[in-house]
Write a protein that holds these residues in place. Sequence first.
Motif, PDB file in Angstrom:
ATOM      1  N   ILE A  55     -73.855  41.096  32.051  1.00  0.00           N
ATOM      2  CA  ILE A  55     -73.916  42.560  31.997  1.00  0.00           C
ATOM      3  C   ILE A  55     -75.016  42.888  30.998  1.00  0.00           C
ATOM      4  O   ILE A  55     -74.900  42.580  29.810  1.00  0.00           O
ATOM      5  CB  ILE A  55     -72.581  43.194  31.576  1.00  0.00           C
ATOM      6  N   GLN A  56     -76.077  43.499  31.508  1.00  0.00           N
ATOM      7  CA  GLN A  56     -77.251  43.706  30.659  1.00  0.00           C
ATOM      8  C   GLN A  56     -76.987  44.690  29.533  1.00  0.00           C
ATOM      9  O   GLN A  56     -77.416  44.482  28.425  1.00  0.00           O
ATOM     10  CB  GLN A  56     -78.445  44.145  31.489  1.00  0.00           C
ATOM     11  N   TRP A  57     -76.305  45.763  29.808  1.00  0.00           N
ATOM     12  CA  TRP A  57     -75.941  46.694  28.754  1.00  0.00           C
ATOM     13  C   TRP A  57     -74.863  47.622  29.286  1.00  0.00           C
ATOM     14  O   TRP A  57     -74.540  47.599  30.468  1.00  0.00           O
ATOM     15  CB  TRP A  57     -77.133  47.440  28.202  1.00  0.00           C
ATOM     16  N   SER A  58     -74.313  48.384  28.411  1.00  0.00           N
ATOM     17  CA  SER A  58     -73.218  49.300  28.755  1.00  0.00           C
ATOM     18  C   SER A  58     -72.042  48.560  29.391  1.00  0.00           C
ATOM     19  O   SER A  58     -71.859  48.551  30.591  1.00  0.00           O
ATOM     20  CB  SER A  58     -73.711  50.444  29.637  1.00  0.00           C
ATOM     21  N   TRP A  59     -71.268  47.954  28.532  1.00  0.00           N
ATOM     22  CA  TRP A  59     -70.058  47.237  28.917  1.00  0.00           C
ATOM     23  C   TRP A  59     -68.959  47.585  27.913  1.00  0.00           C
ATOM     24  O   TRP A  59     -69.232  48.065  26.820  1.00  0.00           O
ATOM     25  CB  TRP A  59     -70.287  45.720  28.939  1.00  0.00           C
ATOM     26  N   THR A 113     -65.463  45.570  31.818  1.00  0.00           N
ATOM     27  CA  THR A 113     -66.087  46.457  32.799  1.00  0.00           C
ATOM     28  C   THR A 113     -67.546  46.715  32.444  1.00  0.00           C
ATOM     29  O   THR A 113     -67.926  46.755  31.276  1.00  0.00           O
ATOM     30  CB  THR A 113     -65.363  47.820  32.884  1.00  0.00           C
ATOM     31  N   SER A 114     -68.347  46.883  33.483  1.00  0.00           N
ATOM     32  CA  SER A 114     -69.733  47.325  33.311  1.00  0.00           C
ATOM     33  C   SER A 114     -69.767  48.817  33.603  1.00  0.00           C
ATOM     34  O   SER A 114     -68.936  49.324  34.362  1.00  0.00           O
ATOM     35  CB  SER A 114     -70.653  46.585  34.290  1.00  0.00           C
ATOM     36  N   PHE A 115     -70.713  49.516  33.007  1.00  0.00           N
ATOM     37  CA  PHE A 115     -70.938  50.920  33.361  1.00  0.00           C
ATOM     38  C   PHE A 115     -72.289  51.359  32.812  1.00  0.00           C
ATOM     39  O   PHE A 115     -72.458  51.568  31.628  1.00  0.00           O
ATOM     40  CB  PHE A 115     -69.803  51.847  32.884  1.00  0.00           C
ATOM     41  N   MET A 116     -73.250  51.443  33.686  1.00  0.00           N
ATOM     42  CA  MET A 116     -74.606  51.820  33.289  1.00  0.00           C
ATOM     43  C   MET A 116     -74.608  53.276  32.855  1.00  0.00           C
ATOM     44  O   MET A 116     -74.015  54.128  33.517  1.00  0.00           O
ATOM     45  CB  MET A 116     -75.565  51.604  34.459  1.00  0.00           C
ATOM     46  N   THR A 117     -75.291  53.543  31.752  1.00  0.00           N
ATOM     47  CA  THR A 117     -75.351  54.909  31.229  1.00  0.00           C
ATOM     48  C   THR A 117     -76.771  55.455  31.185  1.00  0.00           C
ATOM     49  O   THR A 117     -76.999  56.515  30.614  1.00  0.00           O
ATOM     50  CB  THR A 117     -74.744  54.966  29.817  1.00  0.00           C
ATOM     51  N   ALA A 118     -77.712  54.736  31.768  1.00  0.00           N
ATOM     52  CA  ALA A 118     -79.106  55.200  31.795  1.00  0.00           C
ATOM     53  C   ALA A 118     -79.571  55.270  33.246  1.00  0.00           C
ATOM     54  O   ALA A 118     -78.893  54.796  34.162  1.00  0.00           O
ATOM     55  CB  ALA A 118     -79.997  54.249  30.997  1.00  0.00           C
ATOM     56  N   GLU A 119     -80.754  55.845  33.451  1.00  0.00           N
ATOM     57  CA  GLU A 119     -81.286  55.965  34.807  1.00  0.00           C
ATOM     58  C   GLU A 119     -81.536  54.573  35.400  1.00  0.00           C
ATOM     59  O   GLU A 119     -81.703  53.603  34.685  1.00  0.00           O
ATOM     60  CB  GLU A 119     -82.573  56.790  34.816  1.00  0.00           C
ATOM     61  N   GLY A 120     -81.537  54.511  36.717  1.00  0.00           N
ATOM     62  CA  GLY A 120     -81.790  53.238  37.406  1.00  0.00           C
ATOM     63  C   GLY A 120     -80.562  52.743  38.137  1.00  0.00           C
ATOM     64  O   GLY A 120     -79.833  53.527  38.755  1.00  0.00           O
ATOM     65  N   GLN A 121     -80.327  51.470  38.051  1.00  0.00           N
ATOM     66  CA  GLN A 121     -79.247  50.807  38.774  1.00  0.00           C
ATOM     67  C   GLN A 121     -78.257  50.177  37.793  1.00  0.00           C
ATOM     68  O   GLN A 121     -78.611  49.879  36.650  1.00  0.00           O
ATOM     69  CB  GLN A 121     -79.829  49.684  39.654  1.00  0.00           C
ATOM     70  N   PRO A 122     -77.016  49.936  38.252  1.00  0.00           N
ATOM     71  CA  PRO A 122     -76.116  49.131  37.428  1.00  0.00           C
ATOM     72  C   PRO A 122     -76.770  47.777  37.137  1.00  0.00           C
ATOM     73  O   PRO A 122     -77.388  47.182  38.015  1.00  0.00           O
ATOM     74  CB  PRO A 122     -74.876  48.975  38.308  1.00  0.00           C
ATOM     75  N   GLU A 123     -76.665  47.325  35.901  1.00  0.00           N
ATOM     76  CA  GLU A 123     -77.355  46.113  35.460  1.00  0.00           C
ATOM     77  C   GLU A 123     -76.359  44.992  35.189  1.00  0.00           C
ATOM     78  O   GLU A 123     -76.091  44.643  34.044  1.00  0.00           O
ATOM     79  CB  GLU A 123     -78.181  46.406  34.204  1.00  0.00           C
ATOM     80  N   TRP A 124     -75.806  44.445  36.262  1.00  0.00           N
ATOM     81  CA  TRP A 124     -74.909  43.308  36.135  1.00  0.00           C
ATOM     82  C   TRP A 124     -75.180  42.341  37.285  1.00  0.00           C
ATOM     83  O   TRP A 124     -75.740  42.723  38.307  1.00  0.00           O
ATOM     84  CB  TRP A 124     -73.437  43.742  36.132  1.00  0.00           C
ATOM     85  N   CYS A 137     -75.419  41.140  42.920  1.00  0.00           N
ATOM     86  CA  CYS A 137     -75.957  42.154  42.017  1.00  0.00           C
ATOM     87  C   CYS A 137     -76.107  43.470  42.779  1.00  0.00           C
ATOM     88  O   CYS A 137     -75.689  43.578  43.929  1.00  0.00           O
ATOM     89  CB  CYS A 137     -77.288  41.702  41.428  1.00  0.00           C
ATOM     90  N   VAL A 138     -76.688  44.462  42.138  1.00  0.00           N
ATOM     91  CA  VAL A 138     -76.896  45.777  42.749  1.00  0.00           C
ATOM     92  C   VAL A 138     -78.398  46.047  42.836  1.00  0.00           C
ATOM     93  O   VAL A 138     -79.119  45.905  41.847  1.00  0.00           O
ATOM     94  CB  VAL A 138     -76.214  46.892  41.927  1.00  0.00           C
ATOM     95  N   LYS A 139     -78.835  46.426  44.028  1.00  0.00           N
ATOM     96  CA  LYS A 139     -80.228  46.842  44.245  1.00  0.00           C
ATOM     97  C   LYS A 139     -80.210  48.072  45.135  1.00  0.00           C
ATOM     98  O   LYS A 139     -79.495  48.106  46.138  1.00  0.00           O
ATOM     99  CB  LYS A 139     -81.036  45.731  44.912  1.00  0.00           C
ATOM    100  N   ARG A 140     -80.978  49.076  44.746  1.00  0.00           N
ATOM    101  CA  ARG A 140     -81.073  50.329  45.499  1.00  0.00           C
ATOM    102  C   ARG A 140     -79.687  50.921  45.802  1.00  0.00           C
ATOM    103  O   ARG A 140     -79.435  51.430  46.881  1.00  0.00           O
ATOM    104  CB  ARG A 140     -81.865  50.133  46.784  1.00  0.00           C
ATOM    105  N   GLY A 141     -78.776  50.795  44.844  1.00  0.00           N
ATOM    106  CA  GLY A 141     -77.460  51.400  44.966  1.00  0.00           C
ATOM    107  C   GLY A 141     -76.458  50.644  45.810  1.00  0.00           C
ATOM    108  O   GLY A 141     -75.350  51.125  46.015  1.00  0.00           O
ATOM    109  N   SER A 142     -76.815  49.454  46.284  1.00  0.00           N
ATOM    110  CA  SER A 142     -75.912  48.669  47.141  1.00  0.00           C
ATOM    111  C   SER A 142     -75.794  47.247  46.628  1.00  0.00           C
ATOM    112  O   SER A 142     -76.683  46.732  45.940  1.00  0.00           O
ATOM    113  CB  SER A 142     -76.458  48.616  48.576  1.00  0.00           C
TER     114      SER A 142
END
Length: 150
Positions: A55-59, A113-124, A137-142
Amino acid sequence: MSIASPFFEALIGKAVSHVWRGHGSAIFVEFGTLTAHTRKDKTQGQAFGELSLMIQWSWRIERPKSILGGSWSPEARWPGMFEKLKGATVSEVQLYGQLPEICVSLSNGLRLTSFMTAEGQPEWALIALQPKIGSLCVKRGSLCVEPPNL
């Protein structure tokens, strides 16, 4: 059957064997049997499990009725939080949200849990080394499966 099913099936019942911090607030949770890693320069790297959750950030780590802590908690508290995950086995894995975020429930009642709080995609990413089925992983919302690195 969801493209996530093989990853989740492989993860259920695996114990958290190692938790480590990557760059910034990124964390890596290793599941199952650990394998030592030696870098190209012959120094010892972090051991990796049969499956790894990055999880890159926001966990955050949740107790049954409160938040134990997370990526915005004082960094001095992180090692103690990580220790509480170790040894617990995965009882359930869920995706939630319009943009897929991941939640891993453990036998000791904690949830990661992961939860992205910045623009872009979930980073996990859920990386499966055993079985070698690639990375979820998640790319383009899927959800996306990237093939394994051989």
